[in-house]
Each structure stands twice: as C-alpha cells, then as structure tokens.
Write a protein that holds these residues in place. Sequence first.
Motif, PDB file in Angstrom:
ATOM      1  N   LEU A 117       0.821  -1.208   0.000  1.00 34.82           N
ATOM      2  CA  LEU A 117       0.000   0.000   0.000  1.00 34.82           C
ATOM      3  C   LEU A 117       0.857   1.260   0.000  1.00 34.82           C
ATOM      4  N   LEU A 118       1.885   1.273   0.830  1.00 37.33           N
ATOM      5  CA  LEU A 118       2.793   2.428   0.874  1.00 37.33           C
ATOM      6  C   LEU A 118       3.500   2.617  -0.458  1.00 37.33           C
ATOM      7  N   PHE A 119       3.906   1.507  -1.054  1.00 41.36           N
ATOM      8  CA  PHE A 119       4.577   1.577  -2.354  1.00 41.36           C
ATOM      9  C   PHE A 119       3.638   2.119  -3.423  1.00 41.36           C
ATOM     10  N   SER A 120       2.369   1.667  -3.376  1.00 38.92           N
ATOM     11  CA  SER A 120       1.375   2.118  -4.357  1.00 38.92           C
ATOM     12  C   SER A 120       1.100   3.608  -4.214  1.00 38.92           C
ATOM     13  N   ILE A 121       0.998   4.080  -2.955  1.00 41.24           N
ATOM     14  CA  ILE A 121       0.749   5.504  -2.707  1.00 41.24           C
ATOM     15  C   ILE A 121       1.896   6.351  -3.239  1.00 41.24           C
ATOM     16  N   ARG A 122       3.113   5.923  -2.967  1.00 42.56           N
ATOM     17  CA  ARG A 122       4.286   6.668  -3.445  1.00 42.56           C
ATOM     18  C   ARG A 122       4.367   6.653  -4.960  1.00 42.56           C
ATOM     19  N   LEU A 123       4.026   5.504  -5.552  1.00 43.42           N
ATOM     20  CA  LEU A 123       4.041   5.402  -7.012  1.00 43.42           C
ATOM     21  C   LEU A 123       2.988   6.302  -7.617  1.00 43.42           C
ATOM     22  N   PHE A 124       1.797   6.357  -6.985  1.00 41.18           N
ATOM     23  CA  PHE A 124       0.710   7.209  -7.484  1.00 41.18           C
ATOM     24  C   PHE A 124       1.122   8.674  -7.430  1.00 41.18           C
ATOM     25  N   LYS A 125       1.743   9.064  -6.328  1.00 39.71           N
ATOM     26  CA  LYS A 125       2.169  10.452  -6.184  1.00 39.71           C
ATOM     27  C   LYS A 125       3.198  10.824  -7.232  1.00 39.71           C
ATOM     28  N   ARG A 126       4.084   9.895  -7.528  1.00 41.55           N
ATOM     29  CA  ARG A 126       5.127  10.174  -8.513  1.00 41.55           C
ATOM     30  C   ARG A 126       4.576  10.303  -9.917  1.00 41.55           C
ATOM     31  N   THR A 127       3.514   9.526 -10.200  1.00 43.74           N
ATOM     32  CA  THR A 127       3.027   9.465 -11.581  1.00 43.74           C
ATOM     33  C   THR A 127       1.737  10.261 -11.784  1.00 43.74           C
ATOM     34  N   LYS A 128       1.439  11.186 -10.875  1.00 42.18           N
ATOM     35  CA  LYS A 128       0.217  11.957 -11.021  1.00 42.18           C
ATOM     36  C   LYS A 128       0.248  12.733 -12.331  1.00 42.18           C
ATOM     37  N   SER A 129      -0.882  12.698 -13.040  1.00 39.11           N
ATOM     38  CA  SER A 129      -0.931  13.242 -14.399  1.00 39.11           C
ATOM     39  C   SER A 129      -0.761  14.752 -14.442  1.00 39.11           C
ATOM     40  N   ASN A 130      -0.141  15.221 -15.533  1.00 40.57           N
ATOM     41  CA  ASN A 130      -0.059  16.659 -15.798  1.00 40.57           C
ATOM     42  C   ASN A 130      -0.796  17.007 -17.089  1.00 40.57           C
ATOM     43  N   THR A 131      -1.710  16.100 -17.506  1.00 43.62           N
ATOM     44  CA  THR A 131      -2.446  16.281 -18.761  1.00 43.62           C
ATOM     45  C   THR A 131      -3.765  17.016 -18.540  1.00 43.62           C
ATOM     46  N   ILE A 132      -3.963  18.072 -19.310  1.00 41.06           N
ATOM     47  CA  ILE A 132      -5.226  18.799 -19.331  1.00 41.06           C
ATOM     48  C   ILE A 132      -5.829  18.646 -20.729  1.00 41.06           C
ATOM     49  N   VAL A 133      -7.070  18.166 -20.784  1.00 43.27           N
ATOM     50  CA  VAL A 133      -7.755  17.982 -22.068  1.00 43.27           C
ATOM     51  C   VAL A 133      -8.591  19.226 -22.362  1.00 43.27           C
ATOM     52  N   LEU A 134      -8.383  19.778 -23.545  1.00 47.07           N
ATOM     53  CA  LEU A 134      -9.100  20.981 -23.994  1.00 47.07           C
ATOM     54  C   LEU A 134     -10.059  20.556 -25.095  1.00 47.07           C
ATOM     55  N   THR A 135     -11.355  20.799 -24.892  1.00 50.06           N
ATOM     56  CA  THR A 135     -12.325  20.384 -25.908  1.00 50.06           C
ATOM     57  C   THR A 135     -13.517  21.339 -25.921  1.00 50.06           C
ATOM     58  N   GLY A 136     -14.447  21.093 -26.832  1.00 55.57           N
ATOM     59  CA  GLY A 136     -15.607  21.967 -27.040  1.00 55.57           C
ATOM     60  C   GLY A 136     -15.989  21.934 -28.509  1.00 55.57           C
ATOM     61  N   LEU A 137     -17.079  22.603 -28.867  1.00 51.24           N
ATOM     62  CA  LEU A 137     -17.512  22.616 -30.262  1.00 51.24           C
ATOM     63  C   LEU A 137     -16.508  23.367 -31.138  1.00 51.24           C
ATOM     64  N   SER A 138     -16.503  23.040 -32.420  1.00 54.06           N
ATOM     65  CA  SER A 138     -15.663  23.760 -33.378  1.00 54.06           C
ATOM     66  C   SER A 138     -16.076  25.229 -33.409  1.00 54.06           C
ATOM     67  N   GLY A 139     -15.088  26.120 -33.436  1.00 57.16           N
ATOM     68  CA  GLY A 139     -15.366  27.549 -33.480  1.00 57.16           C
ATOM     69  C   GLY A 139     -15.507  28.205 -32.121  1.00 57.16           C
ATOM     70  N   SER A 140     -15.317  27.429 -31.053  1.00 55.47           N
ATOM     71  CA  SER A 140     -15.470  27.996 -29.709  1.00 55.47           C
ATOM     72  C   SER A 140     -14.233  28.755 -29.246  1.00 55.47           C
ATOM     73  N   GLY A 141     -13.133  28.598 -29.991  1.00 56.99           N
ATOM     74  CA  GLY A 141     -11.905  29.316 -29.639  1.00 56.99           C
ATOM     75  C   GLY A 141     -10.900  28.474 -28.883  1.00 56.99           C
ATOM     76  N   LYS A 142     -11.024  27.146 -28.998  1.00 55.85           N
ATOM     77  CA  LYS A 142     -10.097  26.259 -28.298  1.00 55.85           C
ATOM     78  C   LYS A 142      -8.650  26.488 -28.721  1.00 55.85           C
ATOM     79  N   THR A 143      -8.439  26.639 -30.029  1.00 59.94           N
ATOM     80  CA  THR A 143      -7.075  26.737 -30.548  1.00 59.94           C
ATOM     81  C   THR A 143      -6.343  27.950 -29.996  1.00 59.94           C
ATOM     82  N   VAL A 144      -7.082  29.053 -29.812  1.00 60.67           N
ATOM     83  CA  VAL A 144      -6.464  30.252 -29.224  1.00 60.67           C
ATOM     84  C   VAL A 144      -6.082  29.981 -27.778  1.00 60.67           C
TER      85      VAL A 144
END
Length: 265
Positions: free
Chosen positions: A57-84
């Motif tokens: 359990l301790l190993f899993s917690i430490r592994l989870f903390k180390r590998t926490k995601s830095n990914t942010i998904v940007l989405t929405g309808l076309s023309g909403s200004g996502k690309t900007v």
Amino acid sequence: MEGMEQWKDQLEQLKIQLEPWKIQLEQWLHQAIEYLDQIPPIQLYAAIAVLFISTLLLFSIRLFKRTKSNTIVLTGLSGSGKTVLFYVGTVTSMEPNEGTFVLNSESNKKGKIKSIHLVDVPGHSRLRPKLDEFLPQAAGIVFVVDAVEFLPSCPSVSEYLYDILTKASVVKKKIPVLICCNKSDKVTAHTKEFIRKQIEKEIEKLRASRSAISAADISNDVTLGVSGEVFSFTQCRNAVTVADASGLKGEVAQVEQFIREHVKP
C-alpha cells in the motif's frame, strides 16, 4: 615482516572486541526464534500478510504520487476558440494538437515548476471519439464555450458536455471539468451564470429524453444527476465549475488557476 605481524595482531584484537557483539547477536537471534515458535501459525501468517499489504500500500501511494498526471484535455464545439486558448503558455514541445507548456503566469517564476501537457481534442462530432484516448490520463478537462454565439449552439454544447460527464472514466476518477466561457470580453457575450443555467436546463431535458430510451440503446456509461430532482452541476460526482476567458486578449487567469489547482508543481 614486522608490518605483517602488526596487521595480524590488530586483526586479532578486532576479533576479540567484536566477540561480545557476536555473542549478543546470537542470543537475540535465539530469543527471536523461540518467540516465533511460541506464536500460533495463524497469527504469524496474519502478521506477515499485514506487513506485506502495508508495504504494498505504501509503495502504491508513493508510485501514485510520482506518476500523477499533468495532462489537461481541452475540448468543445468547433469555433469555440479552443485553438487560441491552446496557447495559454510558453510552448516547450509541440505535436499536432498536443503540446507541453509552462503557464505564461509562471514563465518568469523561479523554483520548481511543473509543465502542463495540453491536448486539444477536435470539436467536430466525427473526431470526438479521440477524446476517449486522453481521458484516462487527464488531470482535468477544459470545456470551451463560445460566449457570444452561445444560444444557437446551446443544445449541441449541452449534449456534448452531457456525453463527457456521463463517461465512466470521468466519473470514476472524478476528473474536474471547467466550462470556459470564451470571448467574454465582447459586448454581446453572455455571462457565465446565464450559460451555466441554460446548460443545466438543456441537460435536464436530455436526462428526461434519454431515460425514456431503453438501456440497451444508451451509449453513456453513467446516469447523470439525482433521480427526482432538477439537474444541477452540484449533483455531479466530479467538480464542475464555470469561468470567463478571452483567448484573443490573453485573459485566461481563471483557466490557469484551474490548471494549477489540478496539476500541482
């Protein structure tokens, strides 16, 4: 030869000095073996199992903390200004619709700064299945809405957001969602409160219409909202917030705040 003799004498003296320690260790080992022999096998196995599970359990917690995601998904309808909005930071590496950034507000900051992996998922309905490729590793979702052209697109916006909020990968991981009302600097832009209320009303209609369809025909993974109550984003298992932004003017402070809240340095 004298040097060799001196070395042997020193070695013998060291052995004599270590002898009491050797005897003590042997006594401790003997006592430990006697103690273990007195413990019933079931208790001994249970203790070993607890130790093993705790270590795992301790190993899993430490592994989870180390590998926490830095990914942010940007989405929405076309023309909403996502690309900007995609260029909310200083690009450090770039691929089609995907890049690693340092947030503009932190570009001159000293010390430890965690870069952001930002993924722009196309808003066209035929390309939306690509969203499922990135959701499992997402730390957050920024759903972009055109605050100026909101009313004509409200049904489509709401349906797309409904599909996201009912995905099992989003609900189980409680992935936070920010509804980003882009182009809010325009005079004709709708307020974020108005946009939030209108989307909630449309999602309530979707809940009613889709609940009438047999479960076999529903592609969504999770039922949204609370049965018998009018839908509100507060009923979602994951946090859903609303913010103003203007990609063209670089007014993205609330977006940056959301990102940094969920991608810790």
